[in-house]
Design a protein around this motif. Sequence first.
Motif, PDB file in Angstrom:
ATOM      1  N   ASP A 242       0.830  -1.201   0.000  1.00 15.79           N
ATOM      2  CA  ASP A 242       0.000   0.000   0.000  1.00 15.79           C
ATOM      3  C   ASP A 242       0.861   1.247   0.000  1.00 15.79           C
ATOM      4  OD1 ASP A 242      -2.428  -1.361   0.179  1.00 15.79           O
ATOM      5  OD2 ASP A 242      -2.227  -1.578   2.329  1.00 15.79           O
ATOM      6  N   SER A 350       0.290   1.586   7.569  1.00 16.68           N
ATOM      7  CA  SER A 350      -0.185   0.942   6.336  1.00 16.68           C
ATOM      8  C   SER A 350       0.313  -0.489   6.238  1.00 16.68           C
ATOM      9  CB  SER A 350       0.301   1.713   5.114  1.00 16.68           C
ATOM     10  OG  SER A 350      -0.259   2.988   5.120  1.00 16.68           O
ATOM     11  N   HIS A 367      -2.359  -5.282   6.898  1.00 16.56           N
ATOM     12  CA  HIS A 367      -2.002  -6.000   5.665  1.00 16.56           C
ATOM     13  C   HIS A 367      -1.114  -5.138   4.784  1.00 16.56           C
ATOM     14  CE1 HIS A 367      -4.478  -9.474   6.332  1.00 16.56           C
ATOM     15  NE2 HIS A 367      -5.402  -8.657   6.805  1.00 16.56           N
ATOM     16  N   LEU A 368      -0.282  -5.829   4.017  1.00 15.22           N
ATOM     17  CA  LEU A 368       0.686  -5.102   3.193  1.00 15.22           C
ATOM     18  C   LEU A 368       0.049  -4.442   1.984  1.00 15.22           C
ATOM     19  CD1 LEU A 368       3.623  -7.652   3.253  1.00 15.22           C
ATOM     20  CD2 LEU A 368       3.700  -5.305   4.085  1.00 15.22           C
ATOM     21  N   ASP A 370      -3.731  -4.075   1.017  1.00 16.47           N
ATOM     22  CA  ASP A 370      -5.185  -4.208   1.010  1.00 16.47           C
ATOM     23  C   ASP A 370      -5.883  -2.873   0.806  1.00 16.47           C
ATOM     24  OD1 ASP A 370      -4.586  -3.044   3.393  1.00 16.47           O
ATOM     25  OD2 ASP A 370      -5.945  -4.241   4.599  1.00 16.47           O
ATOM     26  N   THR A 372      -5.780  -0.320   2.712  1.00 14.31           N
ATOM     27  CA  THR A 372      -6.223   0.308   3.965  1.00 14.31           C
ATOM     28  C   THR A 372      -5.015   0.636   4.837  1.00 14.31           C
ATOM     29  OG1 THR A 372      -6.352  -1.655   5.381  1.00 14.31           O
ATOM     30  CG2 THR A 372      -8.258  -1.204   3.958  1.00 14.31           C
TER      31      THR A 372
HETATM   32 CA   LIG Z   1      -2.422  -1.942   4.518  1.00 12.80          CA
END
Ligand SMILES: [Ca+2]
Length: 501
Positions: A242, A350, A367-368, A370, A372
């Motif tokens: 992200d 992130s 999450h790496l 996603d 978000t």
């Molecule tokens: Ca993320």
Amino acid sequence: MSWLTFFITSHGTSHGVSVSEILAVRELDVDCGTKDDGRWQKMPQKSTEAYPYAFTVSYVERAWQHRWRCSDVTFHCLEGALCQQWVQTIREQLTALTSRPKHLLVYINPYGGKQQGERIYEQKVAPLFTLASISTHVIVTEHANHARDHLRTEAELKKYDGVVCVGGDGMFSEMVHGLVSRTQRDNGVDQNSPEEKLVPCTLRIGIIPAGSTDCICYATVGINDPVTSALHIIVGDAQPMDVCSVHHNNTFLRYSVSLLGYGFYGDMLADSERKRWMGPARYDFSGFKTFLTHHYYEGTVSFLPATDILGTPRDKTRCRAGYVLLQRTMEYKGGWRVIRGKFLAINAASMSCACPRSPKGLSPAAHLADGTTDLILVRKCSRFNFLRHLLRHTSKYDQFDMTFVEVHRVRRFRFTPRYCQSDSELDLRENGKRLFSQICRDHPACSCSPAYSSWNCDGEILPHAAIEVGCVTTPYNLLCKYTVHSESIQTPSLFPHFFTL
Ligand SMILES: [Ca+2]
Ligand SMILES: Nc1ncnc2c1ncn2[C@@H]1O[C@H](COP(=O)(O)OP(=O)(O)OP(=O)(O)O)[C@@H](O)[C@H]1O
Ligand SMILES: CCCCCCCCCCCCC/C=C/[C@@H](O)[C@H](CO)NC(=O)CCCCC
């Protein structure tokens, strides 16, 4: 995945090596030894007599705690033609692996971390790239933003399959800015528009850790080890991540891939930058000092919760693999939420932000890739409680399970400080001057807390307090990725990693 399961090694045992993990193959002249990497290798007498032809395969060996090492195994055979056939077949198989880089552009920050970047690259990484027949163009940076500007304007990117960053998170951030900005400029994307979709860039960035925190490397690979990272780069591993864009008044400020931190992490960074001479220990010193000052900041946080996701920041599972959403149609359903208050820290992670100081990181379940970021709000509390919260980052206990801490998985957020920041104050801050005027100005309720902190954006200071942040999943692939262990995968990704914003 094709496997080469060979017959007899020099010790008379059989050995299986996956083609995808072979680094190189070399034929040996058994009779008289072979000049191999500058060293003459002696074959055991018994094997030499029985099997006069041999070749050596260098491959990735998984060691402890996500560590990878380069190992050699030598195979012996009776016929020279057979031996050559094996070598040729393996070479053909390696050539067919299109995800592997052949030409890399390497930037080394000689001043990152303990100032060991050049030594780490020359001693630990360059020999592996040579072994894997990867050609490199190496640039040792001469000043801050050298790599960013070179990538943005001059570098002949068509000549390379990837770029490599030897340094820490700040150096990685420079390279992200260079590559992403160039891609947006080439595609006519206006970076100043917070709503504008980013065009993905085609080159991947590999990280050789040589910084102070190395959280981007640690959180993606599982360890900050230069040899492990070099081997991930060689085998062509990739991991999307992200990228958040940070704006102020419709003006682009920066991208962030790991931490955006206001309050505690902003103040700590501002103090630690003046103590760079201390090396990585500056963070311990400034962290302790900032903890003692115990400043809090008033303001309003507005955020758009990610409503279409499967996981939450309170999940017990860890993600070090790409995680891609199945649908993005519902994302605006929930609408914006607004929280006003006094905060010791406002952190947006992130990715997990795992690093050697905190192996589970700021937001362990983040999450790496996603789309978000995990927004962590730490409200004003006692020093004792804040210490308990901080210490939980280093233990198995849940740092979010405290009444003054809340965490939200969000797509976008905004922060507005309670007191407006004037342009002159911003100018002063940008010029690096200490702002005494900010202390308690218009701040009748308190006699000790300043009105503003700064944002820590991946280890760089942003002087603006009011910012707007959008998190977008991009296919910016890192050349390195950690070993995927089944327990770390939250859900299997059903789509390939590459998808358009
Ligand atoms: Ca993320
Ligand atoms: N040749 C150079 N001289 C001075 N500064 C440089 C040079 N090359 C890069 N920089 C800057 O050095 C800063 C710190 O670099 P880097 O991130 O590699 O190390 P670090 O801050 O010690 O580690 P971390 O970011 O992991 O905490 C970056 O902001 C980068 O812009
Ligand atoms: C009293 C003991 C308390 C111990 C608390 C430890 C908590 C550690 C949480 C881990 C946070 C890592 C966040 C990563 C930030 C990076 O983008 C940034 C650039 O490298 N590093 C720092 O800002 C430097 C960050 C340094 C963190 C200590």
